[in-house]
Design a protein around this motif. Structure first.
Motif, PDB file in Angstrom:
ATOM      1  N   ALA A  10      40.384 -19.812  21.146  1.00  0.00           N
ATOM      2  CA  ALA A  10      41.456 -19.122  21.876  1.00  0.00           C
ATOM      3  C   ALA A  10      42.578 -20.091  22.243  1.00  0.00           C
ATOM      4  O   ALA A  10      43.766 -19.751  22.123  1.00  0.00           O
ATOM      5  N   LYS A  11      42.225 -21.296  22.668  1.00  0.00           N
ATOM      6  CA  LYS A  11      43.230 -22.296  23.041  1.00  0.00           C
ATOM      7  C   LYS A  11      44.090 -22.675  21.833  1.00  0.00           C
ATOM      8  O   LYS A  11      45.318 -22.743  21.929  1.00  0.00           O
ATOM      9  N   SER A  14      46.297 -19.601  20.798  1.00  0.00           N
ATOM     10  CA  SER A  14      47.387 -19.307  21.737  1.00  0.00           C
ATOM     11  C   SER A  14      48.477 -20.376  21.661  1.00  0.00           C
ATOM     12  O   SER A  14      49.653 -20.086  21.871  1.00  0.00           O
ATOM     13  N   LYS A  17      51.588 -19.753  19.108  1.00  0.00           N
ATOM     14  CA  LYS A  17      52.662 -18.777  19.333  1.00  0.00           C
ATOM     15  C   LYS A  17      54.020 -19.448  19.181  1.00  0.00           C
ATOM     16  O   LYS A  17      54.242 -20.550  19.681  1.00  0.00           O
TER      17      LYS A  17
END
Length: 141
Positions: A10-11, A14, A17
């Motif tokens: 997830a890190k 994200s 982006k």
């Protein structure tokens, strides 16, 4: 406190982006104690003019996964990581599906890191072999 696999993925995703990784739809999909894997769809966004995967897109995938791997294994509160050299040998063409880049460390030093990155297709055919050197430099306060 140990970070979970899901938190690492997830890190990384994200952080992608509004970057080249998002533009190329690169997604980090797997992580272990000594590797990181990402994938990229092969479509018109990453084609060269004759309709196959562009070598530059392959290298962008390799550098992205290798840099993420170096970041995961470095204290990013105290250091920042930069790529200093990348090389690639392109072995096979791809027209569709996904390509997968798996980064593993050949050397994990305090200052420099050397990563081996194998790029494969959906059928596990070897598409490219890349080597990435990174450097960890102290952040200035």
């Amino acid at each position: 406190m140990q970070i979970t696999k899901e938190e690492v993925l997830a890190k990384c995703n994200s952080a992608s982006k509004n970057t080249l990784m998002e533009t190329l739809s690169i997604e980090v999909i797997d992580y272990g104690f000594d590797f990181l894997t990402a994938r990229m769809p092969v479509n018109s966004k990453v084609y060269q003019p004759d309709g196959v995967l562009h070598g530059g897109a392959t290298v962008a995938l390799a550098e992205s996964v290798g840099s993420f791997a170096a970041h995961i294994f470095v204290d990013t509160e105290a250091f920042f990581v930069r790529g200093i050299e990348i090389s690639a040998n392109h072995i096979k063409s791809v027209k569709e599906g996904f390509v997968y880049a798996r980064a593993t460390f050949l050397h994990k030093g305090r200052t420099t890191q050397l990563l081996d990155i194998k790029v494969t297709d959906d059928k596990d055919n070897l598409i490219a072999v890349c080597k990435l050197s990174t450097i960890s430099l102290p952040k200035k306060n």
